[in-house]
Design a protein around this motif. Structure first.
Motif, PDB file in Angstrom:
ATOM      1  N   PHE A 135       0.842  -1.201   0.000  1.00  0.00           N
ATOM      2  CA  PHE A 135       0.000   0.000   0.000  1.00  0.00           C
ATOM      3  C   PHE A 135       0.877   1.251   0.000  1.00  0.00           C
ATOM      4  O   PHE A 135       0.516   2.270  -0.600  1.00  0.00           O
ATOM      5  CB  PHE A 135      -0.959  -0.008   1.188  1.00  0.00           C
ATOM      6  N   GLY A 136       2.033   1.186   0.674  1.00  0.00           N
ATOM      7  CA  GLY A 136       2.981   2.287   0.568  1.00  0.00           C
ATOM      8  C   GLY A 136       3.473   2.450  -0.859  1.00  0.00           C
ATOM      9  O   GLY A 136       3.508   3.560  -1.395  1.00  0.00           O
ATOM     10  N   TYR A 137       3.860   1.331  -1.500  1.00  0.00           N
ATOM     11  CA  TYR A 137       4.285   1.367  -2.899  1.00  0.00           C
ATOM     12  C   TYR A 137       3.189   1.966  -3.785  1.00  0.00           C
ATOM     13  O   TYR A 137       3.466   2.757  -4.705  1.00  0.00           O
ATOM     14  CB  TYR A 137       4.602  -0.046  -3.389  1.00  0.00           C
ATOM     15  N   ALA A 138       1.939   1.551  -3.545  1.00  0.00           N
ATOM     16  CA  ALA A 138       0.826   2.030  -4.366  1.00  0.00           C
ATOM     17  C   ALA A 138       0.656   3.543  -4.236  1.00  0.00           C
ATOM     18  O   ALA A 138       0.407   4.240  -5.227  1.00  0.00           O
ATOM     19  CB  ALA A 138      -0.461   1.308  -3.972  1.00  0.00           C
ATOM     20  N   LEU A 139       0.801   4.054  -3.026  1.00  0.00           N
ATOM     21  CA  LEU A 139       0.676   5.507  -2.837  1.00  0.00           C
ATOM     22  C   LEU A 139       1.863   6.242  -3.454  1.00  0.00           C
ATOM     23  O   LEU A 139       1.716   7.347  -3.974  1.00  0.00           O
ATOM     24  CB  LEU A 139       0.546   5.821  -1.347  1.00  0.00           C
ATOM     25  N   PHE A 140       3.045   5.639  -3.438  1.00  0.00           N
ATOM     26  CA  PHE A 140       4.191   6.241  -4.117  1.00  0.00           C
ATOM     27  C   PHE A 140       3.981   6.217  -5.631  1.00  0.00           C
ATOM     28  O   PHE A 140       4.401   7.147  -6.340  1.00  0.00           O
ATOM     29  CB  PHE A 140       5.481   5.496  -3.745  1.00  0.00           C
ATOM     30  N   ALA A 141       3.335   5.149  -6.138  1.00  0.00           N
ATOM     31  CA  ALA A 141       2.985   5.094  -7.561  1.00  0.00           C
ATOM     32  C   ALA A 141       1.953   6.172  -7.894  1.00  0.00           C
ATOM     33  O   ALA A 141       2.005   6.788  -8.967  1.00  0.00           O
ATOM     34  CB  ALA A 141       2.438   3.711  -7.917  1.00  0.00           C
ATOM     35  N   MET A 142       1.023   6.390  -6.976  1.00  0.00           N
ATOM     36  CA  MET A 142       0.027   7.451  -7.159  1.00  0.00           C
ATOM     37  C   MET A 142       0.722   8.811  -7.193  1.00  0.00           C
ATOM     38  O   MET A 142       0.397   9.671  -8.031  1.00  0.00           O
ATOM     39  CB  MET A 142      -0.977   7.401  -6.006  1.00  0.00           C
ATOM     40  N   ALA A 143       1.694   9.015  -6.312  1.00  0.00           N
ATOM     41  CA  ALA A 143       2.445  10.271  -6.296  1.00  0.00           C
ATOM     42  C   ALA A 143       3.242  10.445  -7.588  1.00  0.00           C
ATOM     43  O   ALA A 143       3.350  11.554  -8.119  1.00  0.00           O
ATOM     44  CB  ALA A 143       3.377  10.301  -5.083  1.00  0.00           C
ATOM     45  N   PHE A 144       3.821   9.364  -8.084  1.00  0.00           N
ATOM     46  CA  PHE A 144       4.519   9.394  -9.367  1.00  0.00           C
ATOM     47  C   PHE A 144       3.578   9.867 -10.472  1.00  0.00           C
ATOM     48  O   PHE A 144       3.923  10.756 -11.272  1.00  0.00           O
ATOM     49  CB  PHE A 144       5.057   8.002  -9.686  1.00  0.00           C
TER      50      PHE A 144
END
Length: 263
Positions: A135-144
């Motif tokens: 979920f952290g990775y997913a939010l970083f992908a969202m930020a990307f």
């Protein structure tokens, strides 16, 4: 059944991306509403598939490349739905869902068989560690995605995308939420390592790069208060940070020997 649900979810996301693209070209509200409805349907199909696999395996199946790509895609779809429902970002969904489609597309041709669960992984601590991680990775992908959209909006001035101030706010929120969840991932991972192997942290390549990811985004949480890093600078950092995330997740897991291999 798993394969049917997976393929149907992929087809649903693909159609949603095509409708978002049509909306970008034709600017018809019905198109993005239909695209959003398809995202909801695809997410529901993925959720059913995830629950069925969880029941069949007897544990949350996030132990190999297929299952982690699938869960990453599911978590990114969940994050997108949160931002869409709360902030109505509409056309911004095109890029986010295209990224999600790539993740699921890499998973579809792979073997969905369950990997055996070794005793050290058979604990709620491991499950919490992995769930918070992705979920952290997913939010970083969202930020990307939001960082890319910020640069596109700033360069083209397209009124189809949200205002720069909103994109900046959402980018900062994605980073902050992702950092909080990734911090929980690191904490649960440390406790799990202590229980399983007798130490909180080991100097293996995966542990070092995970700490670097945490350190990078900790810096970003502070960078939003520094004038020269606000706006464009923050968007560029969001893009660069996701490169570090991908290397930590895929580069190390596939190319290097570590205690987090991907097969």
């Amino acid at each position: 059944m798993d394969r049917l649900l997976l393929n149907t979810a992929f087809a649903t996301y693909l159609l949603s991306v095509l409708l978002y693209l049509a909306h970008a070209l034709l600017r018809r509200p019905l198109l993005w509403r239909s695209a959003f409805g398809l995202v909801l349907a695809g997410f529901a199909l993925q959720t059913v598939c995830l629950v069925l696999r969880w029941i069949q395996a007897g544990y949350l199946p996030i132990t190999n490349l297929f299952s982690t790509l699938f869960f990453f895609s599911w978590a990114l779809a969940a994050c997108y739905l949160y931002f869409e429902i709360r902030y109505r970002i509409h056309a911004a969904g095109l890029f986010v869902m295209f990224l999600n489609l790539l993740l699921l597309g890499f998973a579809v041709p792979r073997n969905p068989a369950f990997a055996p669960l070794i005793p050290a992984l058979d604990t709620p601590l491991f499950t919490l560690h992995v769930v918070f991680s992705f979920f952290g990775y997913a939010l970083f992908a969202m930020a990307f995605s939001l960082g890319v959209l910020y640069l596109v909006r700033r360069t083209t001035g397209s009124e189809l995308l949200p205002e720069l101030s909103l994109l900046r706010k959402l980018n900062e929120e994605s980073i902050f939420l992702g950092f909080c969840l990734f911090t929980l991932c690191m904490l649960f991972g440390s406790v799990w390592a202590q229980v399983a192997w007798g130490y909180y942290f080991s100097w293996n390549i995966k542990g070092i790069w995970s700490f670097l990811v945490w350190l990078f985004y900790a810096g970003m949480c502070h960078a939003k208060f520094v004038r020269r890093w606000q706006g464009t600078g923050y968007a560029i950092l969001s893009i660069a940070g996701f490169g570090v995330v991908l290397f930590t997740y895929l580069g190390i897991g596939l190319l290097m020997s570590s205690n987090h291999p991907l097969e």
